[in-house]
Structure formats: C-alpha cells, structure tokens
Design an enzyme around this catalytic site. Structure first.
Site, PDB file in Angstrom:
ATOM      1  N   GLU A 132       0.827  -1.211   0.000  1.00 22.48           N
ATOM      2  CA  GLU A 132       0.000   0.000   0.000  1.00 22.48           C
ATOM      3  C   GLU A 132       0.863   1.264   0.000  1.00 22.48           C
ATOM      4  O   GLU A 132       0.768   2.103   0.911  1.00 22.48           O
ATOM      5  CB  GLU A 132      -0.978  -0.010   1.180  1.00 22.48           C
ATOM      6  CG  GLU A 132      -1.978  -1.163   1.099  1.00 22.48           C
ATOM      7  CD  GLU A 132      -3.073  -1.094   2.170  1.00 22.48           C
ATOM      8  OE1 GLU A 132      -3.059  -0.160   2.996  1.00 22.48           O
ATOM      9  OE2 GLU A 132      -3.944  -1.988   2.163  1.00 22.48           O
ATOM     10  N   GLU A 186      -5.023  -8.546  -0.765  1.00 21.55           N
ATOM     11  CA  GLU A 186      -5.768  -8.258   0.470  1.00 21.55           C
ATOM     12  C   GLU A 186      -7.227  -8.072   0.093  1.00 21.55           C
ATOM     13  O   GLU A 186      -7.564  -7.150  -0.666  1.00 21.55           O
ATOM     14  CB  GLU A 186      -5.245  -7.002   1.179  1.00 21.55           C
ATOM     15  CG  GLU A 186      -3.926  -7.207   1.901  1.00 21.55           C
ATOM     16  CD  GLU A 186      -3.549  -6.028   2.803  1.00 21.55           C
ATOM     17  OE1 GLU A 186      -4.468  -5.386   3.370  1.00 21.55           O
ATOM     18  OE2 GLU A 186      -2.335  -5.759   2.912  1.00 21.55           O
TER      19      GLU A 186
END
Length: 510
Positions: free
Chosen positions: A197, A318
């Site tokens: 991220e 994810e």
C-alpha cells in the site's frame, strides 16, 4: 449524514419484502464443451501479519508452550491449514511490512529486540516469529511463500541483503549467517512484494513516485528464478494508479496488487457490526462486495492497453470483510466474529475471481487466524474453524480446475441477482458447480441446462444455518458446518437443485 440513493433503495426493498416467501425459479446454462482458463490454486491464498494474535498465540506459541506444537507452531492450526491445502501465505504484512526490519527477527530468540508495532496498537513485538519461522511454517503446511519487503521505511540495500540471506546458495557472508542460524539450504521466495500500500501506510506516495521507487528496488535485488515480483497496486478503484504503474514500471514487474475490503456501510469510520446486524446490512455487505467485479473488469481493461495477452497478473492480495472490532477487544488488533454472512461473501468473491481467472492468479484473504475475516479463531489452547474456513474447504476442488462458462438468470434480490455461481472441471474430470443463494428468506430452485454433454449423477454439500449471523464459537457446537446435500438431481441434460435460503451449495457432476 445523508443516506445514499443505493442505501435508500435497499431500505425500500426491505420494507416491501413479504414476511413469508415461496421458492423462486432460477435458470441457466453450463457450457461443458467450452473450457476456459485454469483457476490458479494461489487464488485461495492466505495472509498473516504481525498484528494482535494473528501470529502470536494464533500460529506461534513457542516450543516451550503447553499448547501442543511442533517447533513452536500450533499443531491444531497447522493441521487445519494443511487440510485446507493452503497454497500460499503472505507475510509480514500488510502495513507492518513497511516498518519491519528483517534483522530484528533472526538469530537466537532470546536476543532479538523488542520493537513497537506503530500501526497496530503500538503492541510490543518480541520478534520471536521472523524469517526462519515464516519459511519453516510455510514448509510445514505445504504452502508457497509470499514475502513483502520494506519499501516504506527500509532501503534497497536492506531488501537486497534480506533476499540474499534467504535465497543464496553461495558462501557469501549473508548465506553463511543463515547457515549459522540453523538453515543450510536456501529457501525459495515464490512471490516477492515490493512494499505494501505505497499510496497509504507504505509511504503515502504518488503513483509516479512509487513507480520510480519500485524500479530502484528491482534494480538492486536478485529474487531468483521462478519468483513472481509483485508491484504495489491500486487502492480499490484508483484506476489512474494502475495506468501509471503499467506505463512507467510495467516492464519490471510480473504482478500488480489490488486491495479492496468489504464494508457493509461503505464508511471507514463506522463499518458495521460483525454480528447482530439486520437484513439491511446483510444486503449492503453483498452490494459492497460486488464492487470487486466492477474493479477487476476496469483494472483488467487498463492492463490490456499495454498487456493484451494477460501476461501480467492482477494479485488481489488483500480482500475480505472488515467490520467494527469486537467490543472490548484491544485497539488495533482487528478482532471480529465470523458468521454465515462471511462464508457467503467469501464464496461470492471466489466466484468473481474465477470469472477473471485469465488475469487474477493470486489472491490472499485478510487474514488467516484471529484477524478480520479469519479462517481460524484461537483462544488459549482452543481452536474454532470459522464459516469462512468451511467455504474455502468446499471450494477446494476448484484449485487448479478449468473454468466452464456458466450463465444464470435469477430473480432480483435488491439491486443484485439472488443467485450467483461458478463452474469448473477438475483434473479428475469431474465438474463442480458452486451456487450461492443470497436471499436470507427465500429458497431458489435452480434449473441449469448442461450444454455440450450430460451427467449421470450429482452429489453435493450445503452450508447454511438458521440465522444470518450464525457463528462457530468456543463454548458451543458449531452452528455453520457443511452438510450432505440431497436436493439435487440430473435428468434430460439438466441439473436441478433447490437452494435453501442464505446458503452455499457445491455440486459434483459425474
């Protein structure tokens, strides 16, 4: 806060829904003679992060624990994950990856430093579970390895050293250090993520900035033959991020990650309850989770602009349901209960991944044990298999199977179709058909034409329960487990089955 048009539509639908409903008819066609892409087993991957009891107490108890273990790994958890045929495990994060410095987790455990986990409650981490423990755990459960390296607070040199320590067969000082710490032969890194991220907790970078950082890292690392290099991809529907990474750094990666979580409310400040919810949040959770299909379709189209042959993988590393934490649980531990709703949400997402099997070849549910939409819950020496675990178990035959086109026409449930499905032919030649009935009140009778061939017999399993939020807990017999399904038949080139309300049914056609 103003209610969205979609939320109002859901509320109006629920208000108009009858209290007693009859079974509806769903029709479809299964094209047995039109094989599609193979479903990569890694789509059923898991994710473990140094977070709360996701590892400490959940997977790792230490060799001195009274809880039965093998070299410190819980025997019950290891057995459950082996039974699930877990294909790949991602570690150490997550957000934790970009504050993790690998040298803190090697050498004698009693000499490893205590560090603070700034992302997850500032918990003190003793680093007992480190590099050796991760690779040994993967070997123990028979899974491939997905290593996320620190590109947020680390350096390319640190990353290069870690990879050499893990993979080098040479006599370099790092390889010799690994041997001195107890591992003679190098390990293989099957998947290597460069940061996590980067648009958020991994560095708050802009797309162009991260693309250059990524290129810098890959210029200094040598992951080894057969390693799939994963670039930090978009947050949900950030399509500009995908286009930038593909154009600036596409030549340097094998896969691009995608992160998306299902929040019933769509609001990160008040996500919704894991239990005790009404039908409004049952339905809204599925509405939110179907955004995954829209995103995959859009990101795939952007990737096709420069990669029309789908050589680059879209890795949904994810995904899962994220609710408000269990009341009274420690801050930042992301503890939540797991219910029948979660099992059906998992099934819907797996169906979506199958429909995009040409591009989606890696996925990791968040997370494996005790965190978010977990497979397994532990409490001391007790262990519970969640409804999501059983959904994955029922889908196990789809690992490595060949997608078969399935068309379904179903009545509406709110803004959605009431029934979703997927089909594939396994290496054993048998056809599996998975059907999800989203309607919590109404059974649906499914009648599917078998195009291109027939079937002699059908058998199956069903996963359902009395309540939308039925769960499996430590102090009672489990409420949500697979049962034999007998309400299906084949005749005249057609398979017919009556799906109970709020259920997952997996059929095997012979």
């Amino acid at each position: 806060m103003k209610r969205s048009i979609k939320a109002c539509a859901i509320a109006l639908f629920l208000a108009a829904a009858p209290a007693v409903v009859m079974a509806q008819t769903v029709t479809g066609t299964l094209h047995l003679d039109q094989p599609g892409p193979v479903i990569a087993p890694e789509v059923y991957g898991q994710f473990m992060e140094q977070l709360g009891t996701g590892i400490d107490g959940g997977v790792w108890v230490g060799p001195g624990s009274e809880i039965p273990n093998t070299r410190g790994f819980r025997n019950d958890v290891v057995g459950a994950l082996k039974a699930l045929k877990t294909p790949v495990v991602r570690w150490p994060g997550g957000c934790y990856a970009d504050i993790y410095h690998w040298r803190n987790g090697i050498g004698p455990r009693e000499q490893r430093p205590i560090t603070l986990n700034r992302w997850w409650g500032n918990k003190e981490e003793n680093n007992a579970f480190g590099t050796h423990e991760f690779f040994e755990f993967a070997e123990l459960i028979g899974a491939k390895t997905y290593l996320s390296i620190n590109a947020g607070s680390g350096t390319p040199a640190e990353a290069a050293d870690w990879i050499e320590y893990v993979t080098s067969p040479s006599n370099s000082h790092l390889a010799q250090e690994r041997r001195a710490n107890g591992r003679e032969q190098p390990w293989k890194i099957d998947y290597l993520g460069i940061g996590n991220e980067p648009w958020g907790c991994g560095g708050r970078m802009r797309a162009n900035w991260y693309a250059d950082v990524f290129r810098q890292y890959v210029g200094f690392i040598t992951p080894g033959a057969g390693t799939t290099v994963v670039a930090g991809g978009p947050n949900a529907d950030d399509y500009d991020w995908t286009r930038t990474l593909m154009s600036v750094a596409g030549k340097d990666f094998d896969a691009l990650s995608l992160h998306y979580y299902t929040l019933p409310t769509g609001d990160w400040t008040t996500k919704g309850a894991a239990r005790g919810f009404g039908e409004d949040q049952w339905l809204s959770a599925f509405v939110q989770t179907y955004r995954m299909e829209t995103m995959l379709r859009a990101h795939d189209a952007i990737m096709d602009e420069t990669d029309p042959g789908s050589k680059k993988v879209l890795a949904v590393d994810e995904w899962g349901a994220w609710y408000d934490p269990t009341p009274g649980s420690p801050p930042g531990w992301l503890q939540q209960q797991n219910t029948l709703r979660d099992a059906l949400l998992a099934a819907v997402n797996l169906n979506i991944f199958h429909r995009h099997a040409d591009r989606v070849k890696l996925a990791n549910i968040a997370q494996m044990v005790n965190v978010l939409q977990a497979m397994i819950l532990t409490d001391g020496d007790e262990m519970v298999l969640t409804p999501t675990y059983y959904a994955f178990q029922m889908y196990q035959p789809f690992q490595g199977a060949t997608v078969l086109p399935l068309e379904i026409e179903a009545p509406a449930y709110g803004p959605l179709k009431a029934v979703d499905g997927t089909a594939a032919r396994g290496a054993d030649g048998k056809v599996r058909l998975a059907l999800v009935n989203l309607d919590p009140d109404r059974a649906n009778t499914v009648s599917i034409v078998l195009g291109g061939a027939g079937a002699r017999a059908v058998s199956g399993q069903v996963l359902t329960a009395q309540a939308m939020d039925s769960q499996n807990d430590f102090d009672a017999a489990p409420d949500v487990t697979p049962q034999a399904f007998h309400d299906a038949r084949v005749s005249g080139g057609r398979v017919t089955a009556t799906l109970p309300a709020k259920s997952l049914v997996v059929l095997t056609l012979d």
